[in-house]
Motif scaffolding. Structure first.
Motif, PDB file in Angstrom:
ATOM      1  N   THR A  14      28.764  43.946  35.511  1.00 27.87           N
ATOM      2  CA  THR A  14      29.510  43.096  34.574  1.00 27.87           C
ATOM      3  C   THR A  14      30.660  42.365  35.247  1.00 27.87           C
ATOM      4  N   GLU A  15      30.777  42.513  36.565  1.00 28.97           N
ATOM      5  CA  GLU A  15      31.894  41.896  37.278  1.00 28.97           C
ATOM      6  C   GLU A  15      31.524  40.499  37.759  1.00 28.97           C
ATOM      7  N   LEU A  16      32.294  39.510  37.313  1.00 29.17           N
ATOM      8  CA  LEU A  16      32.110  38.123  37.728  1.00 29.17           C
ATOM      9  C   LEU A  16      33.417  37.634  38.325  1.00 29.17           C
ATOM     10  N   LEU A  17      33.353  37.159  39.569  1.00 30.37           N
ATOM     11  CA  LEU A  17      34.564  36.684  40.244  1.00 30.37           C
ATOM     12  C   LEU A  17      34.266  35.410  41.014  1.00 30.37           C
ATOM     13  N   LEU A  18      35.310  34.627  41.236  1.00 29.41           N
ATOM     14  CA  LEU A  18      35.234  33.416  42.039  1.00 29.41           C
ATOM     15  C   LEU A  18      36.318  33.473  43.095  1.00 29.41           C
ATOM     16  N   VAL A  19      36.022  32.983  44.287  1.00 29.80           N
ATOM     17  CA  VAL A  19      36.970  33.041  45.403  1.00 29.80           C
ATOM     18  C   VAL A  19      37.258  31.622  45.884  1.00 29.80           C
ATOM     19  N   TYR A  20      38.550  31.267  45.899  1.00 27.85           N
ATOM     20  CA  TYR A  20      38.984  29.928  46.274  1.00 27.85           C
ATOM     21  C   TYR A  20      39.905  29.977  47.486  1.00 27.85           C
TER      22      TYR A  20
END
Length: 396
Positions: free
Chosen positions: A173-179
């Motif tokens: 259930t983990e959704l992440l974005l890396v910028y």
């Protein structure tokens, strides 16, 4: 759900469906809210759904110009004179949750950069560089939609004035974005933030930031299939260590209308004070709806006043409701210029920009200038200011 946009060539990355199962990327995109981060304070600006109108394609021609027509897809190899391109496929790194958890010290509160509709953004350290990690709010469906949209759009768009998306994480259930990490935070924080760490922006930097943001928006609008950003505001303009402006948060972005269409008809979503009047009233979304939002930000840059401020007197809560008459005349403009600038700004250049802002705020989309023209006017103003600086005088 929102409008499918299979006219974008699919990327190589899978994205989760609303049920939690994995589906091919590029199949469908629902639009929802977005948020950004500042330097060390939590942003309170939230994106709001104004109504629940149906999301459909609408145009001036017949129904033959569908937004799903593959012939109207974005040219994935087009290089632009303003320094950007749309990559044929996204080249994003797939991070593990363990990596990102460790990089942020288990999402320690001290690493928190800000918070928006998607969730919270943390500063992390990975492979010797500083990164910004956006973590989905597991209680909100809106985060999943923004997560998909960010990958589909920002994962393939390259331009020096767009924030770079480095990769993503999808585990259970983990959704992440890396910028990439933007050292100076948001324009919003610099214009309206308080405290010793927030220094007033001098005129030269304000103009530089406006040009950078205009360049990024112009790039989106001049792609083979126009991209409508839909949520242009000060909190979505981030600044690197040299105050180069980069547009962030593509959770509300949409492909523009096809050649046979004049606009899109869609659920009205955006931020109060920045959304164009025709969009608010009808749900009709034009490329130049973005230009209106840019005009609002230009006025904020000039005046240091927020687009919406309920602490102002009645009738002055919404900046654009009362500011327009002040943008056409030198004497009226001087009265509303940001006091933090003092006398240190060129009044002639400020008047040129205020008149440009007024054009961007025109009530009808067709009356607003295209972003490419806006960018050129700003650059020309910067060039003329560098040659002859006309500082506001006491006797004016």
């Amino acid at each position: 759900m929102g409008t499918c946009w299979s006219s974008l060539p699919p990327s190589n990355h899978p994205t989760p469906s609303p049920t939690g199962t994995v589906t091919p990327a590029g199949t469908c995109n629902s639009q929802t809210t977005s948020g950004s981060y500042g330097t060390s304070t939590t942003s309170t600006t939230r994106t709001t759904t104004f109504n629940s109108s149906t999301t459909t394609s609408s145009g001036s021609g017949s129904g033959s110009g569908s937004s799903n027509n593959m012939s109207s897809s974005i040219n994935s190899h087009h290089d632009y004179s303003i320094g950007g391109q749309i990559l044929p496929t996204s080249n994003l790194r797939v991070y593990t949750f363990a990596e990102l958890k460790a990089s942020t010290k288990n999402f320690k509160p001290e690493t928190l950069l800000g918070e928006g509709g998607f969730g919270k953004v943390y500063r992390g350290w990975l492979d010797g560089i500083t990164i910004a990690v956006k973590k989905l709010n597991s209680e909100g469906y809106q985060g999943l939609q923004e997560w998909q949209s960010e990958i589909h759009f920002l994962g393939r768009l390259y331009h020096p004035n767009l924030v770079k998306l480095l990769g993503y994480c999808y585990e259970d259930t983990e959704l992440l974005l890396v910028y990439e990490y933007m050292q100076k935070g948001s324009l919003e924080n610099h214009l309206f933030g308080r405290g010793a760490v927030v220094q007033p922006l001098p005129w030269e930097l304000r103009l530089k930031i406006a040009i950078g943001a205009a360049s990024g928006l112009s790039f989106l609008h001049t792609s083979d299939r126009e991209i409508i950003y839909r949520d242009f505001k000060a909190s979505n303009i981030l600044l690197d260590g040299s105050y180069n402006a980069k547009i962030s948060d593509f959770g509300l972005a949409k492909l523009g209308p096809s050649a046979s269409q004049s606009h899109l008809s869609t659920t009205v979503m955006g931020t109060p004070g920045y959304a164009a009047p025709e969009y608010m009233q009808t749900g009709h979304l034009y490329v130049k709806s973005d230009v209106y939002g840019f005009g609002v930000v230009l006025v904020e840059i000039l005046t240091g006043l927020r687009a919406i401020d309920l602490n102002r007197p009645s009738g002055y809560h919404n900046l654009t409701d009362w500011i327009k008459p002040h943008l056409q005349e030198r004497r009226k403009l001087k009265k509303i210029m940001d006091p933090q600038l003092g006398d240190k700004y060129p009044i002639k250049a400020a008047l040129t920009i205020s008149k440009l802002a007024s054009k961007c705020l025109a009530p009808e989309p067709k009356m607003r200038p295209p972003m490419k023209d806006v960018m050129e006017i700003l650059k020309g103003t910067q060039a003329s200011t560098d040659k002859t600086v006309e500082v506001r005088g006491q006797n004016e």
